[in-house]
Design an enzyme around this catalytic site. Structure first.
Site, PDB file in Angstrom:
ATOM      1  N   ASP A 144       0.875  -1.174   0.000  1.00  0.00           N
ATOM      2  CA  ASP A 144       0.000   0.000   0.000  1.00  0.00           C
ATOM      3  C   ASP A 144       0.913   1.225   0.000  1.00  0.00           C
ATOM      4  O   ASP A 144       2.137   1.105  -0.173  1.00  0.00           O
ATOM      5  CB  ASP A 144      -1.010  -0.037   1.166  1.00  0.00           C
ATOM      6  CG  ASP A 144      -0.381   0.155   2.541  1.00  0.00           C
ATOM      7  OD1 ASP A 144       0.871   0.271   2.616  1.00  0.00           O
ATOM      8  OD2 ASP A 144      -1.122   0.189   3.529  1.00  0.00           O
ATOM      9  N   HIS A 145       0.329   2.410   0.178  1.00  0.00           N
ATOM     10  CA  HIS A 145       1.135   3.642   0.142  1.00  0.00           C
ATOM     11  C   HIS A 145       2.184   3.655   1.247  1.00  0.00           C
ATOM     12  O   HIS A 145       3.257   4.236   1.084  1.00  0.00           O
ATOM     13  CB  HIS A 145       0.215   4.863   0.273  1.00  0.00           C
ATOM     14  CG  HIS A 145      -0.649   4.801   1.499  1.00  0.00           C
ATOM     15  ND1 HIS A 145      -1.762   3.962   1.569  1.00  0.00           N
ATOM     16  CD2 HIS A 145      -0.548   5.402   2.707  1.00  0.00           C
ATOM     17  CE1 HIS A 145      -2.311   4.089   2.763  1.00  0.00           C
ATOM     18  NE2 HIS A 145      -1.587   4.946   3.480  1.00  0.00           N
TER      19      HIS A 145
ATOM     20  N   CYS B 134       3.089  -3.362   3.855  1.00  0.00           N
ATOM     21  CA  CYS B 134       2.236  -2.240   4.254  1.00  0.00           C
ATOM     22  C   CYS B 134       2.937  -1.556   5.430  1.00  0.00           C
ATOM     23  O   CYS B 134       4.136  -1.741   5.613  1.00  0.00           O
ATOM     24  CB  CYS B 134       0.798  -2.677   4.565  1.00  0.00           C
ATOM     25  SG  CYS B 134       0.556  -3.712   6.020  1.00  0.00           S
ATOM     26  N   GLY B 135       2.227  -0.758   6.196  1.00  0.00           N
ATOM     27  CA  GLY B 135       2.888  -0.055   7.286  1.00  0.00           C
ATOM     28  C   GLY B 135       3.437  -0.998   8.338  1.00  0.00           C
ATOM     29  O   GLY B 135       4.589  -0.888   8.775  1.00  0.00           O
ATOM     30  N   THR B 136       2.615  -1.958   8.729  1.00  0.00           N
ATOM     31  CA  THR B 136       3.020  -2.927   9.753  1.00  0.00           C
ATOM     32  C   THR B 136       3.235  -4.332   9.209  1.00  0.00           C
ATOM     33  O   THR B 136       3.824  -5.170   9.889  1.00  0.00           O
ATOM     34  CB  THR B 136       1.926  -3.052  10.832  1.00  0.00           C
ATOM     35  OG1 THR B 136       0.715  -3.479  10.178  1.00  0.00           O
ATOM     36  CG2 THR B 136       1.701  -1.726  11.554  1.00  0.00           C
ATOM     37  N   GLY B 137       2.698  -4.613   8.035  1.00  0.00           N
ATOM     38  CA  GLY B 137       2.696  -5.973   7.500  1.00  0.00           C
ATOM     39  C   GLY B 137       1.505  -6.780   7.998  1.00  0.00           C
ATOM     40  O   GLY B 137       1.274  -7.901   7.518  1.00  0.00           O
ATOM     41  N   ILE B 138       0.748  -6.206   8.939  1.00  0.00           N
ATOM     42  CA  ILE B 138      -0.345  -6.984   9.550  1.00  0.00           C
ATOM     43  C   ILE B 138      -1.582  -7.020   8.651  1.00  0.00           C
ATOM     44  O   ILE B 138      -2.085  -8.094   8.297  1.00  0.00           O
ATOM     45  CB  ILE B 138      -0.705  -6.416  10.942  1.00  0.00           C
ATOM     46  CG1 ILE B 138       0.475  -6.558  11.907  1.00  0.00           C
ATOM     47  CG2 ILE B 138      -1.935  -7.136  11.501  1.00  0.00           C
ATOM     48  CD1 ILE B 138       0.284  -5.837  13.244  1.00  0.00           C
ATOM     49  N   GLY B 139      -2.068  -5.851   8.280  1.00  0.00           N
ATOM     50  CA  GLY B 139      -3.306  -5.809   7.492  1.00  0.00           C
ATOM     51  C   GLY B 139      -3.184  -6.564   6.183  1.00  0.00           C
ATOM     52  O   GLY B 139      -4.088  -7.320   5.792  1.00  0.00           O
TER      53      GLY B 139
ATOM     54  N   HIS C 189       9.135 -24.683   8.113  1.00  0.00           N
ATOM     55  CA  HIS C 189       8.035 -25.371   8.803  1.00  0.00           C
ATOM     56  C   HIS C 189       6.672 -25.090   8.180  1.00  0.00           C
ATOM     57  O   HIS C 189       5.812 -25.966   8.158  1.00  0.00           O
ATOM     58  CB  HIS C 189       7.980 -24.934  10.272  1.00  0.00           C
ATOM     59  CG  HIS C 189       9.098 -25.498  11.095  1.00  0.00           C
ATOM     60  ND1 HIS C 189       9.060 -25.528  12.471  1.00  0.00           N
ATOM     61  CD2 HIS C 189      10.288 -26.033  10.743  1.00  0.00           C
ATOM     62  CE1 HIS C 189      10.181 -26.075  12.939  1.00  0.00           C
ATOM     63  NE2 HIS C 189      10.943 -26.377  11.901  1.00  0.00           N
TER      64      HIS C 189
ATOM     65  N   ARG D  19       7.360 -34.125   8.821  1.00  0.00           N
ATOM     66  CA  ARG D  19       6.194 -33.952   9.696  1.00  0.00           C
ATOM     67  C   ARG D  19       5.460 -32.648   9.405  1.00  0.00           C
ATOM     68  O   ARG D  19       4.256 -32.525   9.689  1.00  0.00           O
ATOM     69  CB  ARG D  19       6.625 -33.990  11.166  1.00  0.00           C
ATOM     70  CG  ARG D  19       7.454 -32.800  11.625  1.00  0.00           C
ATOM     71  CD  ARG D  19       7.979 -32.978  13.035  1.00  0.00           C
ATOM     72  NE  ARG D  19       8.624 -31.779  13.563  1.00  0.00           N
ATOM     73  CZ  ARG D  19       9.869 -31.421  13.296  1.00  0.00           C
ATOM     74  NH1 ARG D  19      10.610 -32.147  12.466  1.00  0.00           N
ATOM     75  NH2 ARG D  19      10.386 -30.331  13.840  1.00  0.00           N
ATOM     76  N   HIS D  20       6.169 -31.689   8.829  1.00  0.00           N
ATOM     77  CA  HIS D  20       5.530 -30.394   8.532  1.00  0.00           C
ATOM     78  C   HIS D  20       4.522 -30.498   7.390  1.00  0.00           C
ATOM     79  O   HIS D  20       3.568 -29.726   7.335  1.00  0.00           O
ATOM     80  CB  HIS D  20       6.599 -29.343   8.229  1.00  0.00           C
ATOM     81  CG  HIS D  20       7.602 -29.206   9.317  1.00  0.00           C
ATOM     82  ND1 HIS D  20       7.267 -28.749  10.578  1.00  0.00           N
ATOM     83  CD2 HIS D  20       8.928 -29.507   9.360  1.00  0.00           C
ATOM     84  CE1 HIS D  20       8.340 -28.764  11.349  1.00  0.00           C
ATOM     85  NE2 HIS D  20       9.365 -29.224  10.633  1.00  0.00           N
TER      86      HIS D  20
HETATM   87  C1  RB5 Z   1      -2.021   2.486   6.571  1.00  0.00           C
HETATM   88  O1  RB5 Z   1      -2.111   3.654   7.302  1.00  0.00           O
HETATM   89  C2  RB5 Z   1      -1.794   1.305   7.521  1.00  0.00           C
HETATM   90  O2  RB5 Z   1      -2.940   1.095   8.293  1.00  0.00           O
HETATM   91  C3  RB5 Z   1      -1.428   0.071   6.746  1.00  0.00           C
HETATM   92  O3  RB5 Z   1      -0.305   0.323   5.968  1.00  0.00           O
HETATM   93  C4  RB5 Z   1      -1.077  -1.165   7.579  1.00  0.00           C
HETATM   94  O4  RB5 Z   1      -0.153  -0.866   8.555  1.00  0.00           O
HETATM   95  C5  RB5 Z   1      -2.214  -1.962   8.062  1.00  0.00           C
HETATM   96  O5  RB5 Z   1      -2.053  -3.041   8.649  1.00  0.00           O
END
Ligand code: RB5
Length: 147
Positions: free
Chosen positions: A8-9, A66-71, A99, A133-134
């Site tokens: 993303d941005h 992305c910003g955190t990699g989470i979303g 694994h 096993r994996h």
């Molecule tokens: C964008 O502001 C931010 O929410 C996105 O890049 C990401 O970190 C979401 O998980």
């Protein structure tokens, strides 16, 4: 090695530098965008594009930032056949492949510096799935996709 990448941005700068590194290693990279961070975009859109390419083509790995990699990892993991791992350290990069047979690597530009990110990508790229096993566990994940 073939890669499908997107961001993303908030992840575009790290993505672009990692794409350069991969191309310098001789890898083939298809970048699904965006090209710059000028426009605010939504990470699920790019997570889906890359995840579908990895799952449907079956000939490469995915890289999402992305910003955190989470979303973007949450979005990618909605696509059947995708095992997206959000990674912030080199040990997890290795184990995600050995694994978990992860086929998409997710990074956070606001979390992980460029040097560590480069090492993570290189380890993820160069580590094979250990099987054994994996494999049984990966098969159970695949079964979840079908329920
Ligand atoms: C964008 O502001 C931010 O929410 C996105 O890049 C990401 O970190 C979401 O998980």
């Amino acid at each position: 090695m073939k890669w499908y990448v997107g961001s993303d941005h908030a992840g575009v700068m790290l993505k672009k530098s990692l794409v350069e590194n991969l191309r310098a290693l001789g890898d083939e990279v298809a970048d699904f965008g965006p090209d710059n961070g000028d426009e605010v975009v939504d990470y699920p859109d790019y997570g889906e594009k890359v995840a579908r390419a990895v799952a449907e083509r079956g000939d490469g790995l995915g890289l999402l930032v992305c910003g955190t990699g989470i979303g973007i990892s949450i979005a990618a993991n909605k696509i059947p056949g995708v095992r997206a791992a959000r990674v912030t350290d080199t040990y997890s990069a290795r184990l995600a492949r050995e694994h978990n047979d992860a086929n998409v690597l997710c990074l956070g530009e606001r979390v992980t510096g460029p040097g560590v990110a480069e090492d993570i990508v290189r380890i993820f790229r160069d580590t094979p799935f250990a099987g054994g096993r994996h494999k049984r566990r990966i098969d159970k994940i695949a079964a979840l996709d079908k329920r």
